[in-house]
Design a protein around this motif. Sequence first.
Motif, PDB file in Angstrom:
ATOM      1  N   ASN A 105      27.547  40.711  35.379  1.00  0.00           N
ATOM      2  CA  ASN A 105      26.451  40.797  36.465  1.00  0.00           C
ATOM      3  C   ASN A 105      26.433  40.514  37.807  1.00  0.00           C
ATOM      4  O   ASN A 105      25.657  40.052  38.394  1.00  0.00           O
ATOM      5  CB  ASN A 105      25.370  39.741  35.853  1.00  0.00           C
ATOM      6  N   THR A 106      27.848  40.462  38.125  1.00  0.00           N
ATOM      7  CA  THR A 106      28.146  40.193  39.560  1.00  0.00           C
ATOM      8  C   THR A 106      28.827  41.464  40.354  1.00  0.00           C
ATOM      9  O   THR A 106      29.119  42.243  39.393  1.00  0.00           O
ATOM     10  CB  THR A 106      29.205  39.059  39.600  1.00  0.00           C
ATOM     11  N   THR A 107      28.896  41.235  41.431  1.00  0.00           N
ATOM     12  CA  THR A 107      29.406  42.418  42.155  1.00  0.00           C
ATOM     13  C   THR A 107      31.048  42.279  41.952  1.00  0.00           C
ATOM     14  O   THR A 107      31.618  41.286  42.042  1.00  0.00           O
ATOM     15  CB  THR A 107      29.156  42.305  43.806  1.00  0.00           C
ATOM     16  N   PRO A 108      31.925  43.505  42.324  1.00  0.00           N
ATOM     17  CA  PRO A 108      33.089  43.516  42.398  1.00  0.00           C
ATOM     18  C   PRO A 108      33.804  42.201  43.358  1.00  0.00           C
ATOM     19  O   PRO A 108      34.738  41.746  42.993  1.00  0.00           O
ATOM     20  CB  PRO A 108      33.563  44.721  42.813  1.00  0.00           C
ATOM     21  N   GLU A 109      33.073  42.081  44.438  1.00  0.00           N
ATOM     22  CA  GLU A 109      33.594  41.016  45.246  1.00  0.00           C
ATOM     23  C   GLU A 109      33.571  39.625  44.483  1.00  0.00           C
ATOM     24  O   GLU A 109      34.441  38.948  44.845  1.00  0.00           O
ATOM     25  CB  GLU A 109      32.830  41.003  46.479  1.00  0.00           C
ATOM     26  N   THR A 150      38.996  38.137  34.993  1.00  0.00           N
ATOM     27  CA  THR A 150      40.257  38.574  35.307  1.00  0.00           C
ATOM     28  C   THR A 150      40.804  39.609  34.877  1.00  0.00           C
ATOM     29  O   THR A 150      41.481  40.539  35.076  1.00  0.00           O
ATOM     30  CB  THR A 150      41.368  37.233  34.855  1.00  0.00           C
ATOM     31  N   LEU A 151      40.260  40.108  33.592  1.00  0.00           N
ATOM     32  CA  LEU A 151      40.205  41.485  32.646  1.00  0.00           C
ATOM     33  C   LEU A 151      39.788  42.506  33.949  1.00  0.00           C
ATOM     34  O   LEU A 151      40.531  43.455  34.162  1.00  0.00           O
ATOM     35  CB  LEU A 151      39.710  41.448  31.764  1.00  0.00           C
ATOM     36  N   ARG A 152      38.851  41.945  34.410  1.00  0.00           N
ATOM     37  CA  ARG A 152      37.999  43.334  35.356  1.00  0.00           C
ATOM     38  C   ARG A 152      38.981  43.455  36.526  1.00  0.00           C
ATOM     39  O   ARG A 152      39.089  44.627  36.974  1.00  0.00           O
ATOM     40  CB  ARG A 152      36.691  42.858  35.806  1.00  0.00           C
ATOM     41  N   THR A 153      39.673  42.461  37.092  1.00  0.00           N
ATOM     42  CA  THR A 153      40.450  42.384  38.301  1.00  0.00           C
ATOM     43  C   THR A 153      41.946  42.752  38.031  1.00  0.00           C
ATOM     44  O   THR A 153      42.663  43.014  38.866  1.00  0.00           O
ATOM     45  CB  THR A 153      40.501  41.238  39.256  1.00  0.00           C
ATOM     46  N   GLY A 154      42.294  43.064  36.634  1.00  0.00           N
ATOM     47  CA  GLY A 154      43.749  43.136  36.253  1.00  0.00           C
ATOM     48  C   GLY A 154      44.498  42.104  36.354  1.00  0.00           C
ATOM     49  O   GLY A 154      45.976  42.385  36.041  1.00  0.00           O
ATOM     50  N   ASP A 155      44.112  40.798  36.386  1.00  0.00           N
ATOM     51  CA  ASP A 155      45.015  39.906  35.980  1.00  0.00           C
ATOM     52  C   ASP A 155      45.022  39.175  34.812  1.00  0.00           C
ATOM     53  O   ASP A 155      44.486  38.363  34.369  1.00  0.00           O
ATOM     54  CB  ASP A 155      44.357  38.795  37.098  1.00  0.00           C
ATOM     55  N   HIS A 156      46.177  40.044  34.263  1.00  0.00           N
ATOM     56  CA  HIS A 156      46.096  39.966  32.699  1.00  0.00           C
ATOM     57  C   HIS A 156      46.724  38.546  32.141  1.00  0.00           C
ATOM     58  O   HIS A 156      46.562  37.933  31.316  1.00  0.00           O
ATOM     59  CB  HIS A 156      46.879  41.134  32.071  1.00  0.00           C
ATOM     60  N   ALA A 157      47.260  38.056  33.091  1.00  0.00           N
ATOM     61  CA  ALA A 157      48.304  36.680  32.864  1.00  0.00           C
ATOM     62  C   ALA A 157      47.200  35.764  32.554  1.00  0.00           C
ATOM     63  O   ALA A 157      47.171  34.587  31.649  1.00  0.00           O
ATOM     64  CB  ALA A 157      49.370  36.423  33.645  1.00  0.00           C
ATOM     65  N   ALA A 158      46.231  35.421  33.755  1.00  0.00           N
ATOM     66  CA  ALA A 158      45.261  34.634  33.637  1.00  0.00           C
ATOM     67  C   ALA A 158      44.265  34.849  32.575  1.00  0.00           C
ATOM     68  O   ALA A 158      43.844  33.932  31.824  1.00  0.00           O
ATOM     69  CB  ALA A 158      44.166  34.865  35.034  1.00  0.00           C
ATOM     70  N   ALA A 159      43.860  36.031  32.153  1.00  0.00           N
ATOM     71  CA  ALA A 159      43.251  36.271  31.251  1.00  0.00           C
ATOM     72  C   ALA A 159      43.817  35.917  29.687  1.00  0.00           C
ATOM     73  O   ALA A 159      43.077  35.386  28.871  1.00  0.00           O
ATOM     74  CB  ALA A 159      42.846  37.974  31.129  1.00  0.00           C
ATOM     75  N   TYR A 160      45.212  36.126  29.767  1.00  0.00           N
ATOM     76  CA  TYR A 160      45.654  35.424  28.396  1.00  0.00           C
ATOM     77  C   TYR A 160      45.665  33.970  28.256  1.00  0.00           C
ATOM     78  O   TYR A 160      45.305  33.600  27.260  1.00  0.00           O
ATOM     79  CB  TYR A 160      47.011  36.004  28.388  1.00  0.00           C
ATOM     80  N   LEU A 161      45.758  33.317  29.416  1.00  0.00           N
ATOM     81  CA  LEU A 161      45.559  31.745  29.296  1.00  0.00           C
ATOM     82  C   LEU A 161      44.197  31.390  28.907  1.00  0.00           C
ATOM     83  O   LEU A 161      44.082  30.462  28.168  1.00  0.00           O
ATOM     84  CB  LEU A 161      45.610  31.202  30.801  1.00  0.00           C
ATOM     85  N   CYS A 162      43.207  32.210  29.663  1.00  0.00           N
ATOM     86  CA  CYS A 162      41.740  31.811  28.926  1.00  0.00           C
ATOM     87  C   CYS A 162      41.654  32.122  27.524  1.00  0.00           C
ATOM     88  O   CYS A 162      41.024  31.284  26.724  1.00  0.00           O
ATOM     89  CB  CYS A 162      40.979  32.708  29.898  1.00  0.00           C
ATOM     90  N   LEU A 163      42.271  33.182  27.017  1.00  0.00           N
ATOM     91  CA  LEU A 163      41.906  33.689  25.541  1.00  0.00           C
ATOM     92  C   LEU A 163      42.675  32.458  25.011  1.00  0.00           C
ATOM     93  O   LEU A 163      42.139  32.148  23.832  1.00  0.00           O
ATOM     94  CB  LEU A 163      42.636  34.878  25.546  1.00  0.00           C
ATOM     95  N   GLU A 164      43.763  32.113  25.307  1.00  0.00           N
ATOM     96  CA  GLU A 164      44.603  31.152  24.432  1.00  0.00           C
ATOM     97  C   GLU A 164      43.642  29.832  24.405  1.00  0.00           C
ATOM     98  O   GLU A 164      43.428  29.155  23.207  1.00  0.00           O
ATOM     99  CB  GLU A 164      46.058  30.639  25.018  1.00  0.00           C
ATOM    100  N   GLU A 165      42.930  29.445  25.423  1.00  0.00           N
ATOM    101  CA  GLU A 165      42.450  28.362  25.109  1.00  0.00           C
ATOM    102  C   GLU A 165      41.143  28.317  24.399  1.00  0.00           C
ATOM    103  O   GLU A 165      40.896  27.480  23.629  1.00  0.00           O
ATOM    104  CB  GLU A 165      41.764  27.834  26.677  1.00  0.00           C
TER     105      GLU A 165
END
Length: 329
Positions: free
Chosen positions: A11-15, A62-77
Motif C-alpha cells: 500500500n506504499t509508493t516505491p519511494e 526488502t523483497l520488493r527492492t531486491g535486498d534478499h539478504a535483509a529479507a532472509y533475516l526477517c524471514l528467519e526471525e
Amino acid sequence: MATSLLVPPTNTTPEQSLALSNFSTTFFASQKGWRLPYPLSLFLNTESQEKWTTYENIFLATLRTGDHAAAYLCLEELTDRFGKGNEHIIALQGMYQEATAKDTAELEEVMRRYDELLREDPALFSVRKRRAALLKSVGRPVDAIGDLVSLVDASPTDAEAWAELADLYAEQGSFEQAVFCLEEVVLVTPNAWNMHARLAELIYMGAQKLEGGEQLKALSESMRRFCRSIELCDGYLRGYVGLKVTTGQLLQTLEGGKKSQLTVSDPTTGDLAPPSLASVKKLNALATAKLGEIVRRGSAGEKGWDGYSPVELQAARQVLDRDTQKIER
C-alpha cells in the motif's frame, strides 16, 4: 518512520518501500541486545504484535527492492517465532523462493513444492493463493483462475481471493465475470470504498462493449458505484476521477439518445431507470469542482491534502484538461 513500519508495503509508493528497506539495518540493530539467561529473560519479553508486523513489512519491502539478504533475516526471525509449520510462514517462505528464483526451472520447483503441500493439506489457503499468484506471474492466467475458483468455492467469504479473481477475469476481457467477483467482495466488505470504485471501473469498461439501452444501463450503474465510493470516502481521488469520466459519457448519451433508450428499466429484475440529465450534470459539476480542489491543494502540499501521489494528481489534471467546463473557485 514509526508509522510507516506498520503499513504494508503493497500500500506504499516505491519511494516509501525503498525508505523502509533502507531502514532495515537500523531496525535489526535495535532488536539486538544483551539477554538474561532463562527464566530471567521472561521479565524482558518484548513480544508485541507491532514488532512482528514490522518484521513482515520489512520483509515484503526488502523483497520488493531486491535486498534478499535483509529479507532472509526477517524471514528467519519470523520462522523462529511462529514455527516452520505455520501456514502464513509457509506462504512467506514460498514468496521468498519465488523472488530469489533465477530461472524458470527454479520457479517450477517452487510450484512442485506448493503442489506437495496442498496434497498433504488442501486447506492451506495461503499456499493456494501463492500458487495462483505464481501461475499468473509465469503467464498461465487460465490455470490461476481455476485455482482461485476452487479457493472461493471452499472459502466464499475470502474477499482477497475474489478480488484477485476479478482482476484475472478483467485481464482476459471477461468483464461480466469480473463484475460478479467484485460484487462478492463488496458483500463481504461493504464499506471498502476502493472496492466500490474498482467495481464501477469494471462496469464502465464492460459498458464500452455495449450499445443503446444496455450501455446506458451499465453507465448508470457505474456512476452509482462511483457515488457510493466517494460517499464512503469524501476525499477519494479515484472515485471522483471515475465519476467525472462516467458522467461525461452519460451526458453525451442522454443528450443525444433516443427517448426509448432513456427509459430502459426492468423493475422485475431490480433495474433502475437511468438518471435524469439534470442529476448527471450536477454530479459532473461536483466531480469537476472536487477534482480541481484536490489537484490545487494537493499540488501545493497543504496540510491535510498531502496524501495524494504526484501520479494521481497528474492523472486527475489530465482528466480536467480534457474538459472545457470552467471550474468555479
